[in-house]
Design a protein around this motif. Sequence first.
Motif, short mmCIF file in Angstrom:
data_model
loop_
_atom_site.label_atom_id
_atom_site.label_comp_id
_atom_site.label_asym_id
_atom_site.label_seq_id
_atom_site.Cartn_x
_atom_site.Cartn_y
_atom_site.Cartn_z
N ILE A 1 3.91 -4.08 2.81
CA ILE A 1 3.14 -2.86 3.07
C ILE A 1 2.61 -2.27 1.77
O ILE A 1 1.42 -1.95 1.65
CB ILE A 1 3.98 -1.84 3.86
CG1 ILE A 1 4.25 -2.39 5.26
CG2 ILE A 1 3.26 -0.50 3.95
CD1 ILE A 1 5.22 -1.58 6.08
N ALA A 2 3.46 -2.13 0.75
CA ALA A 2 2.99 -1.62 -0.55
C ALA A 2 2.17 -2.67 -1.31
O ALA A 2 1.40 -2.32 -2.20
CB ALA A 2 4.16 -1.16 -1.40
N ALA A 3 2.34 -3.94 -0.94
CA ALA A 3 1.61 -5.00 -1.64
C ALA A 3 0.12 -4.92 -1.39
O ALA A 3 -0.69 -5.24 -2.27
CB ALA A 3 2.14 -6.37 -1.22
N LEU A 4 -0.29 -4.50 -0.17
CA LEU A 4 -1.74 -4.44 0.10
C LEU A 4 -2.42 -3.37 -0.75
O LEU A 4 -3.42 -3.68 -1.42
CB LEU A 4 -2.01 -4.21 1.58
CG LEU A 4 -3.51 -4.26 1.90
CD1 LEU A 4 -4.04 -5.68 1.83
CD2 LEU A 4 -3.81 -3.64 3.26
N PRO A 5 -1.98 -2.12 -0.76
CA PRO A 5 -2.62 -1.16 -1.67
C PRO A 5 -2.49 -1.56 -3.13
O PRO A 5 -3.40 -1.28 -3.92
CB PRO A 5 -1.92 0.17 -1.37
CG PRO A 5 -0.65 -0.20 -0.68
CD PRO A 5 -0.94 -1.46 0.06
N ALA A 6 -1.40 -2.21 -3.51
CA ALA A 6 -1.29 -2.68 -4.90
C ALA A 6 -2.40 -3.66 -5.22
O ALA A 6 -3.01 -3.60 -6.31
CB ALA A 6 0.08 -3.33 -5.12
N PHE A 7 -2.68 -4.56 -4.31
CA PHE A 7 -3.75 -5.54 -4.48
C PHE A 7 -5.09 -4.85 -4.71
O PHE A 7 -5.80 -5.13 -5.70
CB PHE A 7 -3.80 -6.42 -3.23
CG PHE A 7 -4.84 -7.49 -3.22
CD1 PHE A 7 -4.62 -8.70 -3.88
CD2 PHE A 7 -6.03 -7.32 -2.54
CE1 PHE A 7 -5.58 -9.71 -3.85
CE2 PHE A 7 -6.99 -8.32 -2.50
CZ PHE A 7 -6.77 -9.52 -3.17
N TYR B 1 4.73 -4.28 -7.24
CA TYR B 1 4.48 -4.39 -5.81
C TYR B 1 3.62 -5.59 -5.44
O TYR B 1 3.44 -5.88 -4.25
CB TYR B 1 3.86 -3.08 -5.29
CG TYR B 1 4.77 -1.90 -5.57
CD1 TYR B 1 6.01 -1.79 -4.95
CD2 TYR B 1 4.41 -0.92 -6.50
CE1 TYR B 1 6.86 -0.73 -5.23
CE2 TYR B 1 5.25 0.14 -6.79
CZ TYR B 1 6.47 0.22 -6.16
OH TYR B 1 7.33 1.27 -6.44
N LEU B 2 3.13 -6.30 -6.44
CA LEU B 2 2.41 -7.55 -6.19
C LEU B 2 3.36 -8.74 -6.02
O LEU B 2 2.91 -9.84 -5.68
CB LEU B 2 1.44 -7.85 -7.33
CG LEU B 2 0.26 -6.90 -7.52
CD1 LEU B 2 -0.52 -7.28 -8.78
CD2 LEU B 2 -0.66 -6.90 -6.30
N ALA B 3 4.64 -8.54 -6.24
CA ALA B 3 5.60 -9.65 -6.23
C ALA B 3 5.55 -10.48 -4.95
O ALA B 3 5.55 -11.72 -5.02
CB ALA B 3 7.01 -9.12 -6.48
N THR C 1 -1.93 -4.34 12.01
CA THR C 1 -2.56 -4.51 10.70
C THR C 1 -1.90 -3.61 9.67
O THR C 1 -1.17 -2.67 10.00
CB THR C 1 -4.06 -4.17 10.78
OG1 THR C 1 -4.70 -4.43 9.53
CG2 THR C 1 -4.29 -2.71 11.13
N ILE C 2 -2.17 -3.91 8.40
CA ILE C 2 -1.93 -3.00 7.28
C ILE C 2 -3.29 -2.70 6.69
O ILE C 2 -4.11 -3.61 6.51
CB ILE C 2 -1.03 -3.63 6.20
CG1 ILE C 2 0.28 -4.14 6.79
CG2 ILE C 2 -0.73 -2.62 5.08
CD1 ILE C 2 1.09 -5.00 5.84
N GLN C 3 -3.58 -1.45 6.40
CA GLN C 3 -4.86 -1.06 5.82
C GLN C 3 -4.64 -0.15 4.62
O GLN C 3 -3.61 0.53 4.52
CB GLN C 3 -5.73 -0.33 6.85
CG GLN C 3 -6.17 -1.19 8.01
CD GLN C 3 -7.02 -0.46 9.02
OE1 GLN C 3 -7.26 -0.95 10.11
NE2 GLN C 3 -7.48 0.72 8.67
N THR C 4 -5.64 -0.14 3.74
CA THR C 4 -5.61 0.72 2.56
C THR C 4 -6.90 1.51 2.48
O THR C 4 -7.99 0.95 2.65
CB THR C 4 -5.45 -0.12 1.28
OG1 THR C 4 -4.21 -0.82 1.34
CG2 THR C 4 -5.46 0.77 0.04
N ASN C 5 -6.79 2.81 2.21
CA ASN C 5 -7.95 3.69 2.08
C ASN C 5 -8.04 4.17 0.63
O ASN C 5 -7.07 4.71 0.09
CB ASN C 5 -7.81 4.89 3.01
CG ASN C 5 -7.58 4.48 4.45
OD1 ASN C 5 -8.12 3.48 4.91
ND2 ASN C 5 -6.77 5.25 5.16
N LEU C 6 -9.21 3.97 0.01
CA LEU C 6 -9.38 4.26 -1.41
C LEU C 6 -10.64 5.07 -1.68
O LEU C 6 -11.60 5.02 -0.91
CB LEU C 6 -9.42 2.95 -2.22
CG LEU C 6 -8.16 2.08 -2.13
CD1 LEU C 6 -8.35 0.80 -2.92
CD2 LEU C 6 -6.94 2.84 -2.63
#
Length: 457
Positions: A333-339, A418-420, A180-185
Motif C-alpha cells: 500500500i505504501a509502495a505505490l505512493p512511494a513509486f 517503502y520501495l522495498a 485497487t490501490i491508488q495514489t493522488n498527487l
Amino acid sequence: MSTRTVSNHNDPIIEDRSQLAEPMAKGEKPRDRWRIGTEHEKFVYRQADFRAPSYDEKGGIHDLLMGLTRFGWEPVMEGGHVIALAGADGTVSLEPAGQLELSGAPLENLHQTHDETARHIEQVKAVGADLGLGYLGLGMWPDKTRDALPIMPKGRYGIMLKHMPRVGNLGLDMMLRTCTIQTNLDYGSEADMVQKFRTSLALQPIATALFASSPFTEGKPNGYQSYRSHIWTDTDPQRTGMLPFVFEDGFGYDRYVDYMLDVPMYFVFRDGQYIDAAGQSFRDFLKGELPALPGELPHLSDWNDHLSTAFPEVRLKSFLEMRGADGGRQDQIAALPAFWVGLLYDQGPLDAAYDLVKHWTIEQQQQLRDAVPRDGLSAAAPDGGPVRDLAQQVLEIAAQGLAARNVVNAAGEDESRYLAPLRSIVASGKSPAAEYLERYHGKWQQDLSHVYKELSF
C-alpha cells in the motif's frame, strides 16, 4: 469511488464554459503544500465460509462500519443507510459489492502514509475479530461469481450497475469483483501538471506489472496477471483508456475539459438522491437541456461529480490520480505512493522519467498497455527488452527522488524504504500474480482456499 453527502444548492451555477477549468486550476499548489493521498480497497469475507457478507446481515457490512465508530469514525448517511465513515484519517467507504476502501487524508510524507495504513488495518482487523470477518488483499475476487456477491445500498451504484452492460461486457466485474490501490498527487502549475500527466500515463503499465495480483477468476487461472487491468479494456470505452490527446501539443486544462464534456453522464445528485442521467450529455446540461433535469443549469458540484465518473489510467481533478495498480498486501500500500512520489515530486527524477518515455509513440504506449495485463514483467517494453528491465530503471529513478526529499523517520530511514517490496519483485522477476500462480500449481494443489490463509491482512 466518491461518496457524496450533501446537495450543494448554494455553490455556483455554471454560466460560462471557462468555469469548467476552475477545479483543475485551483488544484495548483506551491511545492511546500504538495500532499500525498492514498486509497486502498480490500475484499471482506466471512471467516467461517469465505462468503462475501451482505450489508444487512448480522455481522455484515453495516455492522462492520458501525464497529469502526469505536475508533472515532463518524457515520455518513444516504437514504437511511450508513454508507461511509468520516474521520481524521480520511474516509472509509464502500465499493459496490462491499469492498472496503480507505480514502486516506492528504499527508506530507510516506512515513505518515505507512502509519495511517497501519492504523486502518489494525482497526478493521479488531472489528473483524469481533464479527468473524477477514480481509483479502488481491486485485480481483479469486473465486466469486457475480451472482454470489451482494450489492451495497448506494444510489450511484444502482445507476451504474444498470448502465454498465449497455456499454461494455466487463463493467459489472469492475464494480463487483475488483480492488485497487491508488495514489493522488499535486502539481504546481498547468505546465507541471502536463509533464506529470504525460510521464505517469506512459508509465502506468509499469505500476500495473509491479502490482499485478488478479490471476484467478471463479477458482481457476484466467490467463492474466492483472485481470483487473484487462477488465478496464471492456468496461466503457468512452470513459477509460490511455488518452492519446494528453501527448498532443497544447494539452492543458481546457483540453481535459473537452474530454470530460464528451464523457457521458451517470447521474445528478439532488436533495440526497441520485437522479439517473446515464448516457446523457453534460453539454446539454450546460444549455439547460438535460433530459433528467429539463430547464435546470448545472452547479459546480455537478461538474465535480462528473469529473469523478471518468476512469482513465490517470485521472485529473484538482490533483492527479494514479489508477493502474491492483489491490495487494499491506506492505504494497505504501509502495505505490512511494513509486509515484519518487518519480513526480522532485524535478530531476521527473525529468529523467519523462526522458524515458517522451519518444514513445502513441502506438507503442498502447501496445505496452495491452501486453502488461497478460504478460506482466515479461511483456516487451517499447525500447526492447522486458518490462522488468524498464521497471528496474524506473525504480532507481524513484529511489533517487525519495532520497532527494530527505524525509526521515525516527530510525533515520528515508522514504525509499517503502520501495522495498517493489525491489524484491523486480529482483525475482515475478509479479505477485506470478508468485501466486506458482503456489496454485505447487503447494496449494489448485485449491484456492489457501488465498484466505496466506493473502489476508
